[in-house]
Scaffold this motif. Structure first.
Motif, short mmCIF file in Angstrom:
data_model
loop_
_atom_site.label_atom_id
_atom_site.label_comp_id
_atom_site.label_asym_id
_atom_site.label_seq_id
_atom_site.Cartn_x
_atom_site.Cartn_y
_atom_site.Cartn_z
N MET A 489 0.81 -1.17 -0.13
CA MET A 489 0.12 0.05 -0.02
C MET A 489 0.80 1.09 -0.16
O MET A 489 0.46 2.19 -0.68
CB MET A 489 -0.74 -0.07 1.12
CG MET A 489 -2.10 -1.13 1.27
SD MET A 489 -3.33 -0.71 2.39
CE MET A 489 -2.11 -0.81 3.97
N PHE A 490 1.84 1.24 0.67
CA PHE A 490 2.84 2.56 1.18
C PHE A 490 4.07 2.51 0.17
O PHE A 490 4.33 3.83 -0.43
CB PHE A 490 3.07 2.71 2.36
CG PHE A 490 1.76 2.88 3.29
CD1 PHE A 490 1.36 4.30 3.44
CD2 PHE A 490 1.21 1.99 3.89
CE1 PHE A 490 0.36 4.57 3.97
CE2 PHE A 490 0.01 2.34 4.64
CZ PHE A 490 -0.54 3.61 4.81
N PHE A 491 4.68 1.45 0.00
CA PHE A 491 6.04 1.60 -0.69
C PHE A 491 6.20 1.27 -2.11
O PHE A 491 7.15 1.32 -2.83
CB PHE A 491 6.72 0.97 0.18
CG PHE A 491 6.98 1.11 1.63
CD1 PHE A 491 6.55 2.19 1.88
CD2 PHE A 491 7.54 0.15 2.40
CE1 PHE A 491 6.74 2.52 3.22
CE2 PHE A 491 7.69 0.58 3.78
CZ PHE A 491 7.32 1.60 4.20
N SER A 492 4.97 0.72 -2.64
CA SER A 492 5.08 0.58 -3.98
C SER A 492 4.15 1.50 -4.92
O SER A 492 2.98 2.02 -4.56
CB SER A 492 4.59 -0.78 -4.42
OG SER A 492 3.37 -1.02 -3.85
N GLU A 493 4.59 1.69 -6.12
CA GLU A 493 4.17 2.73 -6.97
C GLU A 493 2.72 2.44 -7.39
O GLU A 493 2.36 1.18 -7.69
CB GLU A 493 4.96 3.12 -8.45
CG GLU A 493 6.29 3.58 -8.00
CD GLU A 493 6.31 4.94 -7.34
OE1 GLU A 493 5.63 5.79 -7.67
OE2 GLU A 493 6.89 5.09 -6.13
N PRO A 494 1.86 3.53 -7.43
CA PRO A 494 0.27 3.20 -7.74
C PRO A 494 0.37 2.59 -9.25
O PRO A 494 1.00 3.13 -10.10
CB PRO A 494 -0.43 4.47 -7.44
CG PRO A 494 0.53 5.31 -6.71
CD PRO A 494 1.95 4.93 -6.91
N GLN A 495 -0.57 1.80 -9.44
CA GLN A 495 -0.84 1.18 -10.85
C GLN A 495 -1.64 2.30 -11.52
O GLN A 495 -2.60 2.81 -10.89
CB GLN A 495 -1.34 -0.17 -10.89
CG GLN A 495 -0.82 -1.12 -10.06
CD GLN A 495 0.75 -1.54 -10.20
OE1 GLN A 495 0.93 -1.19 -11.47
NE2 GLN A 495 1.43 -1.83 -9.44
N PRO A 496 -1.34 2.51 -12.79
CA PRO A 496 -2.19 3.28 -13.62
C PRO A 496 -3.74 2.97 -13.48
O PRO A 496 -4.54 3.79 -13.10
CB PRO A 496 -1.87 3.21 -15.10
CG PRO A 496 -0.34 2.63 -14.87
CD PRO A 496 -0.30 1.60 -13.83
N GLY A 497 -4.08 1.98 -13.88
CA GLY A 497 -5.47 1.27 -13.95
C GLY A 497 -5.99 0.90 -12.37
O GLY A 497 -6.90 0.20 -12.31
N GLY A 498 -5.42 1.43 -11.46
CA GLY A 498 -5.58 0.90 -10.19
C GLY A 498 -6.90 1.30 -9.73
O GLY A 498 -7.96 2.20 -10.16
N PRO A 499 -7.58 0.60 -8.64
CA PRO A 499 -8.79 0.80 -8.17
C PRO A 499 -8.79 2.50 -7.42
O PRO A 499 -7.94 2.97 -7.36
CB PRO A 499 -8.95 0.05 -6.89
CG PRO A 499 -7.41 -0.28 -6.49
CD PRO A 499 -6.75 -0.20 -7.57
N SER A 500 -10.33 2.76 -7.02
CA SER A 500 -10.37 4.23 -6.54
C SER A 500 -11.08 3.77 -5.09
O SER A 500 -11.64 2.76 -5.03
CB SER A 500 -11.16 4.90 -7.40
OG SER A 500 -12.61 4.39 -7.67
N VAL A 501 -10.87 4.88 -4.44
CA VAL A 501 -11.61 4.53 -3.29
C VAL A 501 -12.91 5.39 -3.10
O VAL A 501 -12.81 6.49 -3.23
CB VAL A 501 -10.81 5.09 -1.96
CG1 VAL A 501 -11.42 5.19 -0.73
CG2 VAL A 501 -9.71 4.25 -1.84
#
Lengths: 541, 631, 99, 532
Positions: A489-501
């Protein structure tokens, strides 16, 4: 012939302690009302009325529990109610209180309608529009368009909760069995009601149902054998027989089988197994991952928290009231089960890729931890388990509530890879989830640590140091995968198509808030609740 | 009066601090400030000296207790100074030579942008060296001991942009550290034996300690001395140390710091007196180094390295003398002082030559310089005569006394040592004459360097020549003055035990023999370098010459023995740490991962297999419960 | 004839039922096997009740029947639902979730 | 009752952390100042502690005690002895400098995605540092074992985020590559220490059980237990005591770190930014050695005596092994990390030498090593931030372009090789003397560390600072005022502690005597007295 003459004796009308049993009665009553609403109220009113009804019922029931406890039913006033069928004492009230709180917040989860994108302008919850309609079929489309929603979930949930309230109170095997079924059957149905991924949901339901029924069959046979051994179904009676002082009303002449230890041992083993299944302990755990994954997440949360509480309550009472005489027979077994659960749960979880499955395995490991407290046959053991259950259930609910919020195109994004970089997108939510994970891992200053410490201490106190060692090792392994999620959650780069909250309504928010507060408070200042559990640590006989 | 002792140290220390912290704005006058403070320190020394002369031999010693430094239970270390005749001698030597060399450096470092730092370091060195000789306990001495090491490190590596300089500096520091361990362990031993490490109590109650302990302490002190004074086997750093600016070589690596080892041994005389074995080792080390240095000195073409070899050899004399016990102590110190003068002078001369020759150091590129730089020639010449022991110059007295003492050791050892020292005298004469001839005599052999600009040898500025002159005077007169009705002996005798051994041969005989051998050495050198022209590239000589050029293979040995294995060791350990120690950790994690991967296969999705596991579980439960009851 | 034999029978039935659960694929049949196990238990209960000469066992048996009925309702509902969405009542086909 | 000074010292940074965290993301600079202010306030409070503490007074002073979780036998008990005071002071002094040094380390990168709008690295960075400070101070002042344990464990979490969340600006290898290494280092750090902590948890529970037959049930109060043991009211079975000792010791040995449990340190220090690296080795790891001194020796004297030979052997291995590996490193941060391992070897050696010199030396060593490593590591950090590489081979001739940087670096290095005149010398010498008087051989072996230290420091200095200037460094700026302001005081402190350590020794020594009396050891007699 003799037994018939028995029957001819006048059946005196049973006296029934309405007050002492009020919590259960209120909940079940509300459930029945809910069914009536389903039957008669027009569709558009149902949702509102069901929610209000459920909330009210639970609130009142909780008030009743508190009242009973205040009147000393938890301690001095503890009594056997319902012709010896039910025990209203410390553990019962404590667990009923916890269960009602769980139910209370779960209602909010169930009723949440902000998460799913609105269908045809109508806000919808995360349950199937019409369970009977085949997934993707025309019937389903029709149901969706005409805005059906399965408001039956509320009565179902209340029924389940009613069964759970009975479960720890059950003071004879009959009630134990009934309660088990009353809590299981609605859950089977609830599992099948997911709006998204219905195939998985249905599969979960089938597995849960078949295995559950299978388990309850074992339990029932066990009950039969115990009855055969003792000639009575009441816990106290059985305990007397075990301790060699049979209650009088059995005619010795015909009691050929009485006191036959084979029955006792096999029966006891089978009953315990039936309960361990509900608890989700190795090797009766295999339903957990699949069901947790397939069921609608709110149901999973409710189930994961409440079922464990109820089942452990029942297990405690059975072991402490009925079988203490044969402690030396069941303790080794439970040792084995506890160790297996802790290790297997922790180890298998390492390689999980789905958040819900991950939590499922973690729950298996936790079942192991709690069992470590159960085998410490002492008031400390009981109270520690009670405390642990209270702490654990709120963490679990919170965690699953978070999962409901992380969504992408097709519903909840439960695959771990999608959680990468969540901490960047919404630090707050990720932080909350991290807090729950740390609590699971038993990091100090969280409720998880206090619970784990209490349980291990009780175990060690009763000379089960090896269990504590294993538990510690298991916690170390478990830490590994909790940390893995945090890293993700904290240390890896967000994915482009990642989920939204998605931003939930006040209901989910408040329920998350409750969980967080519970997690922190029980971690930082647990004394008050430890006292509660401590006072509630004694079973009435 | 006592309070002056502290100021003695404080003055240069202040200078160092101010110059280092002050930054560029001090560039203009920083060097004068430093020189002034050095001079101030010298004046303090002078004042204290005359004050001391005013008192009787016995109660000449002064002491100043500044404050309690490290008090932990029995371990009581104080910042306290002690100024007795021995310390006084050193203080005078250090401050006087130090001041002169400060002065000299003003001219020598004129064109260096980092001159301010240079002077800061020089001041730092003075302070540290003074602490070393003034300390009244071994721990404080240790501070000075490593302090001078630091200063020497900074100054050797002053031209840091030259990798060779940086390497030399590091080498010097590390080798010295090896010696420092000796001093440290010696202190440990003192503490665990006497419960203290202050000079007074330790040396006072030395004879109560067992000989074994004393020998151990003595050897450890010797190890320290070897490191600092470049004695075999820790001599290897001195040659490279010549990478530093020449004034540094003169002050630190000729006159003062390198002689600290001798001071240490003499100061700890009481301990060595109780440990004859240790003394024997000291003598051996001295004798070996004496020859070692001399041989190296004979082969070097680099003027500074040749002088470095000579320094080593001369300190070898002193070590040997100290090893002889009370007979030798005084003369060791005496030789130390005279050597301080003439060797400093020689180095300054060499510096002046290099200054005139665009920092050319290869003597085969010199020749016939006496015409171009007369002052340098004369001063250098006087120093030369002094060191080879020309009758009635400084070296003559001090060295002959040592040779005499060596014979006085008696028995075969006496003869061996005497022989060695005499041989040393001859070698000294040889290599010094060689230097003299190559540099100032013969025809000019320099030519245009890489940039094609030809050196124009010229006399150096006043600020450089004056110190040379003063030192030359010292190197001529000191010995005579010291020997005048035993001035020096009487001066030191209250604090340094003395004794008159009876030698198989008389003083006269020794002087004659020494002089004769000296002439032999000179003659040999003249035959080699004076008579016929000197080849500009060194001929590949005999094996001994080649070995001597390579410092008798000391570096090759160290490489083979320590450096290469060390490298392999570290590389090996890095591998081990990564693969083995860390491997276990990562392995455990991987192990659980694999286990998990295998276990999760059981979760195959088939309800019936789940049921099967439940069934099996139930069976096990029943079986176990029944078994529990059975057993 | 001694009532133990009824117990043996019930044990046998129970085992048969269990084996049925483990061996058969069709969800309906699996479910029926479970019912068989429940009824085996019932048999045991009434037998014991007879042996002990008290009615608890029989009462229990009645309850079990009721519960079994409820279970049938729920169970069949689920199975039918699954059948409609998959056109197969095989338990093994429902194994999307694993590992 | 008097003003709860210790609690205040713990709360100040904690509150500061919260305050920093809530600063809106845009107002980055404000957050930095808030953090700095909080740390300074903490330093002031720590100074008060230092003043209020009377050397030679009661063993534990400024004590506070409140019930907390009586059910667990846990109470909120604070108090400091001389050792605690020294370390609290060290922590409180260092942190402001670390904040100053890390002033710009956590600014979001230029290409920060708008997705990270709510992502506030800067605030987080400083808040976490303060959080760690609070927890470390707490574990120094806690005299209740359980209370200590809680913070001993809890401090892992902020540390973990500091290591994993903030690294050097991208250097030779790509951002994602670095991120991977970072999170590996962070996870390794957390799991390694967590494992140790959990072992200790088992031991703590065991301790509770072992003490449960005391009047008033099981307790975690250090004083209560030590008194009970002294009065013979409480006795441990030999094996129990040894097992408990091991449970505690392993946890501390991991934190310390002692060979062979050290491998997390080089990763952690190598991947994190310089201030965090300092925080790890100079502050957090000290909790481990401190705890050995206070808990292992205080609670389990016999077991400590029993384990001493092994521990001393491990310490010696650490000293030599760490130094040799430092020599073998190509990455300057890892080099410093291995050097620290060697130094921790000295500290442990001093503790288990069981002499007043050894233990006082060890305590001083903790302080001095903290400051020295801080100086060296921070300057190294400044250097790295200029060139964007940690590899020693990428540097050369820096002293030409940045003399002040080189100078401070050298001084830091000289302090690290414990040159006389700097604090570390005194502590190292005390440790060695203290060891030698009881275990001569060990003392002599440890001396190898003296030479090896010279080697790794000077090799590092020579390769980076001296020689011809590398072209890519030709325009490297010298230390900026902020950076100088961070380093200069540390250097001054080092020299002060080297010249006049008496105030510190006076505070520490009485407490060490207490510890020794716990263990029932006394300094060996000098040979001559012994003979008389």
């Amino acid at each position: 012939m003799n037994s018939w003459t028995h029957a001819q004796g006048v059946l005196e009308t049973p006296q029934f302690e309405w007050v002492a049993l009020s919590p259960t009665l209120i909940v079940v009553g509300a459930a029945v009302l809910g069914v009536l609403i389903e039957a008669f109220a027009p569709r558009r009113y149902r949702y509102g009325s069901q929610v209000v009804l459920a909330v009210l019922a639970l609130a009142v029931a909780f008030a009743a529990v508190v009242g009973l406890a205040a009147n000393g039913h938890a301690g001095a006033e503890a009594q056997i109610a319902g012709m010896g069928a039910l025990a209203v004492d410390g553990p019962t009230l404590f667990l009923q209180g916890v269960l009602l709180l769980i139910g209370f917040v779960s209602v909010f989860l169930f009723a949440e309608r902000r998460l799913e994108p609105a269908e045809h302008g109508r806000a919808v919850d995360s349950f199937a529009a019409q369970a009977a309609a085949t997934p993707g079929g025309t019937a389903e489309k029709l149901a969706v368009r005409s805005g059906y929603t399965t408001t039956e979930i509320f009565p179902l949930m209340l029924f389940a909760l009613g069964g759970m309230l009975l479960f720890p109170a059950a003071n004879d095997l009959l009630i134990l069995f009934i309660a088990l079924e009353v809590l299981s059957l609605p859950l089977y149905l609830l599992c099948a009601l997911a709006r998204r991924r219905r195939l998985l949901s249905q599969e979960a339901a089938v597995k849960y149902f078949l295995l559950g029924a299978f388990a309850s069959a074992f339990l029932l046979f066990g009950i039969a054998l115990l009855y055969g051994y003792a000639g009575t179904l009441s816990y106290a009676g059985i305990a007397d027989v075990i301790s060699g002082a049979p209650s009088s009303q059995v005619d010795p002449g015909l009691a050929a089988t009485m006191g036959n230890d084979a029955y006792l041992l096999i029966g006891g083993a089978l009953v315990i197994m039936g309960l361990l299944f509900k608890v989700g302990a190795v090797p009766f755990h295999m339903w957990t991952p699949d069901v947790y994954q397939g069921a609608p997440t709110p149901v999973t949360g409710f189930m994961a928290a409440a079922t464990k509480v109820a089942a452990f309550g029942a297990l405690l009472r059975l072991l402490y009231v009925t079988l203490p005489g044969m402690r030396w027979d069941w303790e080794p077994v439970l040792w084995g089960v506890a160790i297996a659960s802790m290790l297997a749960g922790a180890v298998i979880a390492i390689t999980q890729t789905d958040v819900k499955r991950l939590l499922a395995y973690s729950s298996i490991a936790h079942a192991g931890f709690i069992l470590a407290g159960v085998v410490a046959v002492s008031p400390e053991g009981v109270s520690s388990v009670l405390f642990y259950l209270a702490a654990y259930s709120f963490v679990t609910l919170g965690a699953f509530a978070v999962i409901t919020l992380v969504r992408d195109g097709d519903g909840e994004a439960t695959h771990l890879s999608k959680w990468a970089g969540l901490g960047r997108r919404s630090p707050l939510l990720a932080g909350v989830f991290a807090l729950f994970l740390l609590a699971f891992a038993g990091i100090p200053l969280t409720s998880g640590f206090a619970g784990k410490f209490a349980v291990f201490r009780a175990a060690a106190d009763s000379g089960a140091m090896p269990l504590v060692i294993v538990g510690v090792i298991a916690s170390a392994i478990a830490a590994f995968f909790y940390v893995r999620v945090i890293v993700l959650m904290f240390f890896s780069e967000p994915q482009p198509g990642g989920p939204s909250v998605v931003v939930p309504s006040l209901m989910t928010t408040s329920m998350l808030g409750v969980s967080v507060v519970a997690t922190v408070v029980l971690g930082v200042a647990p004394q008050y609740f430890l006292d509660l559990a401590g006072q509630a640590g004694v079973f009435v006989r | 009066m006592e309070s002056l002792i502290g100021l003695l140290v404080a003055a240069p220390l202040l200078g160092a601090a101010v110059l280092l912290v002050g930054g560029r704005r001090l560039d203009r006058f920083g060097h004068w400030l430093a020189t002034g403070l050095a001079a101030l320190s010298f004046t303090f020394a002078a004042v204290l000296f005359f004050d001391m002369l005013g008192r009787e031999g016995a109660d000449r010693a002064l002491s100043q207790h500044l404050y309690s430094w490290v008090p932990v239970a029995d371990f009581q270390a104080d910042i306290a100074f002690q100024l007795d005749q021995l310390s006084m001698t050193f203080v005078l030597l250090i401050t006087s030579v130090g001041t002169l060399i400060h002065l000299y450096s003003i001219g020598y470092m004129e064109h260096d942008v980092r001159r301010r730092r240079f002077f800061a370091y020089l001041n730092l060195f003075l302070a540290a060296m003074l602490v070393l000789v003034l300390a009244d306990n071994y721990l404080l001495l240790y501070v000075g001991w490593e302090g001078v090491g630091l200063a020497s490190f900074l100054l050797i590596g002053f031209w840091q942009h030259k990798p060779s300089a940086a390497t030399a500096a590091k080498k010097a520091f590390v080798v010295n550290r090896v010696g420092d361990i000796g001093l440290a362990i010696a202190i440990f031993l003192m503490f665990s034996t006497f419960g203290t490490f202050a000079f007074g109590p330790v040396l006072g109650s030395a004879e109560q300690a067992s000989e074994g302990t004393l020998t151990a302490i003595g050897l450890m002190l010797l190890l320290a001395a070897c490191g600092k004074s470049a004695q075999v086997p820790l001599q290897s750093w001195l040659g490279d140390a010549m990478e530093g600016p020449t004034p540094v070589s003169a002050l630190i690596h000729a006159a003062t710091m390198v002689t600290a080892g001798v001071y240490l041994v003499v100061r700890s005389g009481a301990i060595f007196d109780g440990a004859p074995d240790a003394q024997t080792v000291v003598v051996i080390v001295g004798a070996v180094t004496l020859l070692f240095g001399a041989i190296v000195g004979c082969a070097k073409d680099d003027i500074k390295k040749a002088l470095a070899g000579s320094t080593m050899s001369q300190i070898g004399y002193m070590m040997l003398a100290t090893g002889l016990g009370p007979i030798g102590y005084v003369f060791a110190i005496m030789h130390l002082v005279t050597h301080g003068f003439f060797k400093a002078g020689l180095f300054l001369g060499a510096g002046s030559v290099m200054h005139g020759m665009n920092d050319e150091v290869d003597m085969r590129r010199y020749g016939g310089l006496r015409k171009y730089m007369p002052v340098t020639f004369v001063t250098f010449g006087l120093g030369y005569l002094a060191i080879i022991g020309f009758p009635y110059l400084s070296g003559f007295f001090s060295k002959d006394e040592i040779i005499y003492a060596a014979f006085a050791k008696g028995g075969t050892e006496g003869w061996i040592l005497g022989g060695v020292t005499l041989l040393g005298a001859a070698l000294t004469a040889f290599y010094m004459t060689r230097i003299m001839l190559l540099t100032f005599f013969g025809e000019k052999r320099w030519q245009r360097d890489a940039e094609g600009n030809e050196p124009h040898p010229h006399e150096s500025p006043k600020s450089m020549t004056i110190p040379m002159i003063v030192l030359a005077v010292g190197s001529v007169g000191a010995g005579f003055f010291f020997n005048l009705n035993h001035n020096f002996v009487d001066w030191l005798s209250p604090v340094v035990p003395t004794a008159d051994g009876d030698s198989p041969i008389s003083h006269g005989m020794v002087s004659v023999a020494a002089t004769v051998l000296m002439l032999v050495g000179v003659g040999a050198a003249w035959l080699q370098y004076g008579r016929r022209p000197v080849p500009e590239v060194a001929p590949t000589g005999r094996w001994i010459t080649r070995a001597a050029r390579r410092d008798l293979l000391q570096d090759d040995f160290n490489h083979a023995a320590f450096v290469t294995p060390g490298n392999y060791l570290t590389r090996g350990l890095v591998y081990v740490d990564h693969k083995l120690v860390d491997g276990v950790v990562n392995g455990t994690a991987a192990m659980f991962g694999g286990l998990s991967g295998r276990l999760r296969k059981t979760q195959n999705g088939f309800a019936r297999s789940y049921a099967a596991s439940m069934f099996g579980g139930a069976a096990i439960l029943i079986a176990v419960t029944l078994l529990m009851r059975a057993v | 004839m001694s009532p133990e034999n009824y117990l043996h029978l019930s044990a046998l039935l129970f085992t048969i039922g269990a084996c049925g659960v483990l061996l058969r694929r069709n969800a309906i049949v699996v479910f029926m096997s479970i019912e068989l196990m429940l009824n085996a238990a019932n048999l045991a209960l009434v037998t014991f009740s007879r042996m002990h000469g008290n009615l608890d066992g029989q009462i229990m048996a009645f309850f079990v029947m009721v519960v079994a009925a409820a279970e049938v309702v729920v169970g069949l509902a689920i199975i039918v639902m699954v059948y409609r969405s998959r056109h197969s009542a095989s338990v093994d086909d429902a194994s999307l979730m694993k590992l | 009752m008097s003003f709860p000074l210790l609690t205040a010292t713990v709360l100040a940074p904690a509150i500061g952390a919260v305050a920093t965290a809530v600063v809106p993301s845009a107002r980055r600079t404000l957050a930095k100042w808030v953090a700095l202010a909080a740390s300074v306030v903490t330093a002031v409070l720590a100074a008060l502690v230092l003043i209020r503490f009377e050397p030679g007074g009661d063993r534990y002073q400024l004590t506070e005690s409140h019930a907390w979780i009586p059910d667990f036998g846990v109470s909120y008990e604070l108090g400091v002895d001389g050792i605690g005071v020294a370390l609290v002071a060290l922590t409180a002094v260092l942190v402001p400098f670390l904040i100053g040094a890390g002033w710009n380390d956590a600014d979001p990168k230029e290409d920060e995605t708008p997705a990270g709008r709510r992502w506030r690295p800067t605030q987080g960075f400083f808040a976490l540092i303060l959080m760690v400070e609070a927890m470390v101070v707490m574990s120094f002042v806690a005299t209740d074992i359980f209370l200590f344990y809680i913070f001993f464990e809890a401090m892992l979490i902020p540390m973990y985020f500091l290591i994993g969340g903030f690294g050097d600006r991208a250097g030779e290898n790509s951002e994602s590559q670095q991120a991977k290494q970072r999170s590996y280092a962070a996870v390794k750090f957390l799991l390694y220490n967590l494992a140790g902590g959990l072992i200790m948890l088992a031991a703590i529970i065991g301790l509770y059980v072992a003490t449960s037959d005391l009047p008033g049930g099981g307790t975690f109060s250090l004083q209560a237990i030590t008194e009970a043991r002294a009065s013979g009211e409480l006795t441990f079975a030999q094996n129990t005591e040894r097992l408990l000792f091991l449970g505690f010791f392993i946890a501390f040995a991991i934190k310390a770190p002692l060979w062979p449990l050290h491998t997390w340190l080089p990763n952690a220090m190598g991947e994190s930014t310089a201030p965090v690296a300092v925080l790890i080795t100079a502050v957090v790891d000290k909790v481990g050695t401190f705890a050995m001194l206070r808990f292992c020796l205080g609670l389990f004297p016999e077991a400590s005596a029993w384990a001493t030979p092994v521990v001393i052997a491990l310490a010696l291995v650490s000293i030599v092994y760490g130094a040799l590996l430092a020599i073998g490193q190509r990455d300057m941060k890892r080099l410093i990390a291995y050097a620290s391992i060697s130094h921790f070897g000295f500290i442990v050696l001093g503790i288990f030498a069981m002499t007043s010199q050894g233990q006082s030396g060890a305590t001083l060593y903790m302080v001095n090593h903290g400051i020295a490593t801080a100086a060296l590591m921070l300057v190294a950090g400044f250097l790295i931030s200029r060139r964007g590489s940690r590899l020693i081979a990428d540097y050369g001739g820096v002293q030409k372009t940045a003399p002040i940087l080189a100078g401070t670096f050298l001084i830091g290095g000289l302090a690290t090789l414990s040159l006389p005149g700097t604090g570390p010398f005194i502590s190292e010498f005390l440790v060695l003397v203290g060891t030698f008087t009881r275990y001569p051989v060990a003392g002599i072996i440890a001396c190898a560390g003296i030479v090896l230290a010279a080697l790794y420091v000077l090799i590092l200095y020579q390769r980076t600072m001296t020689g011809p200037v590398r072209p890519e460094l030709s325009r490297m700026p010298d230390l900026r005022p902020r950076e100088l302001a961070v380093v200069a005081p540390l250097i001054a402190l080092l020299i002060f502690l080297g010249v006049f350590p008496k105030p510190l020794t006076d505070i520490v020594e009485p407490s060490v005597q207490h510890t020794l009396s716990d263990v029932g050891e006394s300094d060996p007699e000098p040979e001559l007295e012994a003979r008389r």
